[in-house]
Design an enzyme around this catalytic site. Structure first.
Site, PDB file in Angstrom:
ATOM      1  N   MET A 118       0.548  -1.961  12.429  1.00 50.81           N
ATOM      2  CA  MET A 118      -0.129  -2.882  13.342  1.00 50.81           C
ATOM      3  C   MET A 118      -0.104  -2.442  14.806  1.00 50.81           C
ATOM      4  O   MET A 118      -0.071  -3.265  15.706  1.00 50.81           O
ATOM      5  CB  MET A 118       0.482  -4.283  13.203  1.00 50.81           C
ATOM      6  CG  MET A 118       0.411  -4.841  11.807  1.00 50.81           C
ATOM      7  SD  MET A 118      -1.162  -4.529  10.984  1.00 50.81           S
ATOM      8  CE  MET A 118      -2.128  -5.897  11.539  1.00 50.81           C
ATOM      9  N   HIS A 177      -8.447  -0.852   5.716  1.00 55.37           N
ATOM     10  CA  HIS A 177      -8.816  -2.089   6.414  1.00 55.37           C
ATOM     11  C   HIS A 177      -9.307  -3.087   5.360  1.00 55.37           C
ATOM     12  O   HIS A 177     -10.124  -2.716   4.503  1.00 55.37           O
ATOM     13  CB  HIS A 177      -9.909  -1.801   7.461  1.00 55.37           C
ATOM     14  CG  HIS A 177     -10.289  -3.005   8.252  1.00 55.37           C
ATOM     15  ND1 HIS A 177      -9.510  -3.502   9.277  1.00 55.37           N
ATOM     16  CD2 HIS A 177     -11.358  -3.839   8.150  1.00 55.37           C
ATOM     17  CE1 HIS A 177     -10.091  -4.583   9.786  1.00 55.37           C
ATOM     18  NE2 HIS A 177     -11.213  -4.809   9.116  1.00 55.37           N
ATOM     19  N   LYS A 216      -5.819  -6.595  -1.568  1.00 57.03           N
ATOM     20  CA  LYS A 216      -4.738  -5.605  -1.666  1.00 57.03           C
ATOM     21  C   LYS A 216      -4.765  -4.895  -3.017  1.00 57.03           C
ATOM     22  O   LYS A 216      -4.554  -3.691  -3.099  1.00 57.03           O
ATOM     23  CB  LYS A 216      -3.373  -6.266  -1.468  1.00 57.03           C
ATOM     24  CG  LYS A 216      -3.034  -6.548  -0.010  1.00 57.03           C
ATOM     25  CD  LYS A 216      -1.584  -6.975   0.101  1.00 57.03           C
ATOM     26  CE  LYS A 216      -1.175  -7.231   1.526  1.00 57.03           C
ATOM     27  NZ  LYS A 216       0.290  -7.468   1.639  1.00 57.03           N
ATOM     28  N   ALA A 244      -7.307  -4.173  -4.688  1.00 63.75           N
ATOM     29  CA  ALA A 244      -8.366  -3.146  -4.566  1.00 63.75           C
ATOM     30  C   ALA A 244      -7.889  -1.992  -3.695  1.00 63.75           C
ATOM     31  O   ALA A 244      -8.096  -0.817  -4.012  1.00 63.75           O
ATOM     32  CB  ALA A 244      -9.632  -3.765  -3.959  1.00 63.75           C
ATOM     33  N   ASP A 293     -10.955   0.747  13.776  1.00 62.62           N
ATOM     34  CA  ASP A 293     -11.723   0.454  12.541  1.00 62.62           C
ATOM     35  C   ASP A 293     -13.138   1.016  12.593  1.00 62.62           C
ATOM     36  O   ASP A 293     -14.071   0.425  12.046  1.00 62.62           O
ATOM     37  CB  ASP A 293     -11.783  -1.072  12.305  1.00 62.62           C
ATOM     38  CG  ASP A 293     -10.382  -1.639  12.136  1.00 62.62           C
ATOM     39  OD1 ASP A 293     -10.164  -2.800  12.551  1.00 62.62           O
ATOM     40  OD2 ASP A 293      -9.508  -0.916  11.626  1.00 62.62           O
ATOM     41  N   ILE A 296      -2.085  -0.092  17.798  1.00 60.39           N
ATOM     42  CA  ILE A 296      -3.290   0.686  18.125  1.00 60.39           C
ATOM     43  C   ILE A 296      -2.824   2.054  18.617  1.00 60.39           C
ATOM     44  O   ILE A 296      -1.874   2.129  19.393  1.00 60.39           O
ATOM     45  CB  ILE A 296      -4.083  -0.004  19.257  1.00 60.39           C
ATOM     46  CG1 ILE A 296      -4.357  -1.475  18.920  1.00 60.39           C
ATOM     47  CG2 ILE A 296      -5.373   0.749  19.553  1.00 60.39           C
ATOM     48  CD1 ILE A 296      -5.496  -1.739  18.006  1.00 60.39           C
ATOM     49  N   ASN A 312       0.849  -1.206   0.000  1.00 63.74           N
ATOM     50  CA  ASN A 312       0.000   0.000   0.000  1.00 63.74           C
ATOM     51  C   ASN A 312       0.874   1.243   0.000  1.00 63.74           C
ATOM     52  O   ASN A 312       0.565   2.231  -0.667  1.00 63.74           O
ATOM     53  CB  ASN A 312      -0.949  -0.003   1.199  1.00 63.74           C
ATOM     54  CG  ASN A 312      -2.170  -0.857   0.951  1.00 63.74           C
ATOM     55  OD1 ASN A 312      -3.093  -0.443   0.266  1.00 63.74           O
ATOM     56  ND2 ASN A 312      -2.151  -2.070   1.472  1.00 63.74           N
TER      57      ASN A 312
HETATM   58  C1  GRF Z   1      -3.258  -4.460   4.048  1.00 62.57           C
HETATM   59  O1  GRF Z   1      -4.094  -5.391   3.381  1.00 62.57           O
HETATM   60  C2  GRF Z   1      -4.029  -3.758   5.141  1.00 62.57           C
HETATM   61  O2  GRF Z   1      -5.405  -3.627   4.883  1.00 62.57           O
HETATM   62  C3  GRF Z   1      -3.832  -4.675   6.310  1.00 62.57           C
HETATM   63  O3  GRF Z   1      -2.492  -5.117   6.208  1.00 62.57           O
HETATM   64  C4  GRF Z   1      -2.148  -5.163   4.821  1.00 62.57           C
HETATM   65  C5  GRF Z   1      -0.844  -4.441   4.667  1.00 62.57           C
HETATM   66  O4  GRF Z   1      -0.305  -4.805   3.430  1.00 62.57           O
HETATM   67  N1  GRF Z   1      -4.048  -3.984   7.552  1.00 62.57           N
HETATM   68  P1  GRF Z   1       0.961  -4.008   2.841  1.00 62.57           P
HETATM   69  O5  GRF Z   1       2.011  -3.976   3.935  1.00 62.57           O
HETATM   70  O6  GRF Z   1       0.484  -2.642   2.467  1.00 62.57           O
HETATM   71  O7  GRF Z   1       1.371  -4.829   1.645  1.00 62.57           O
END
Ligand code: GRF
Length: 202
Positions: free
Chosen positions: A89, A108, A170, A172, A144, A91, A13
């Protein structure tokens, strides 16, 4: 806009955001990548794109507050005005979220409010639903739960595994995250004083 992208892993991402920022380089700059975990692929992506990247290892802080104090310090030092959580990851406490409310978004891997929390992809698979997807939302203190900016549906196929479904989600997300950032920088959507408002086109 000066973006910071917070990661904990592979950073696909992050890569989508970097690519988008390159296409919109007069309006967006990814000025900082922060990971709470060292030696993850996402940090390598930052390096390959000459983007400042740092590790703030949460295990080195006794309290969440101290971890977030360091996070806040580097974000302010770089004059960041939009924080993108991308597979981050940790909070964030209500204090941190309230300081950055309206300027912090997250992706998410489900169609919230369905399947919140971790393991969202496996939750959908286990639930036997035929459609899931991804959600880009403003971050609120409750995990979330913040107002939704962009969603995209993703089909679940009979032979899907968590890996194949996660990969499709991912793909998407890599479309949705830039869309959400675009809506924010064009001020089509705002989250101010706890209220989400859309600039109507007409
Ligand atoms: C993503 O699918 C996100 O929604 C989830 O963890 C994944 C992270 O993937 N929380 P990346 O590190 O961006 O490849």
């Amino acid at each position: 806009y000066r973006l910071a992208v917070l990661i904990s892993g592979t950073g696909t991402n992050l890569q989508a955001i970097i690519d988008y920022a390159k296409a919109e380089k007069y309006r967006i700059e990814v000025v900082l990548v922060i990971s709470n975990v060292d030696k993850v692929a996402g940090l390598e992506r930052a390096r390959q794109n000459n983007i400042e990247n740092i590790v703030i290892d949460h295990k080195r802080y006794t309290t969440r507050k101290q971890f977030e104090k360091e996070l806040d310090h580097v974000l302010k030092e770089k004059s960041v005005n939009l924080i993108c959580l991308a597979g981050f990851m940790r909070i964030l406490t209500i204090d941190f979220v309230n300081q950055w409310k309206g300027k912090i978004i997250n992706t998410h891997p489900s169609l919230l409010p369905a399947f919140p929390g971790c393991g969202a992809v496996l939750q959908a698979l286990t639930a036997g639903v035929k459609i899931t997807g991804c959600t880009i939302h403003f971050v609120e203190a409750k995990v979330d739960s913040g107002p939704i900016i962009v969603q995209e549906s993703v089909p679940i196929l009979p032979d899907d595994s968590e890996t194949t479904l996660s990969q499709r989600i991912k793909t998407a997300e890599h479309r949705c995250y830039p869309q959400a950032i675009d809506l924010i920088i064009k001020e089509q959507v705002k989250y101010v004083d706890g209220k989400l408002s859309w600039l109507t086109s007409h």
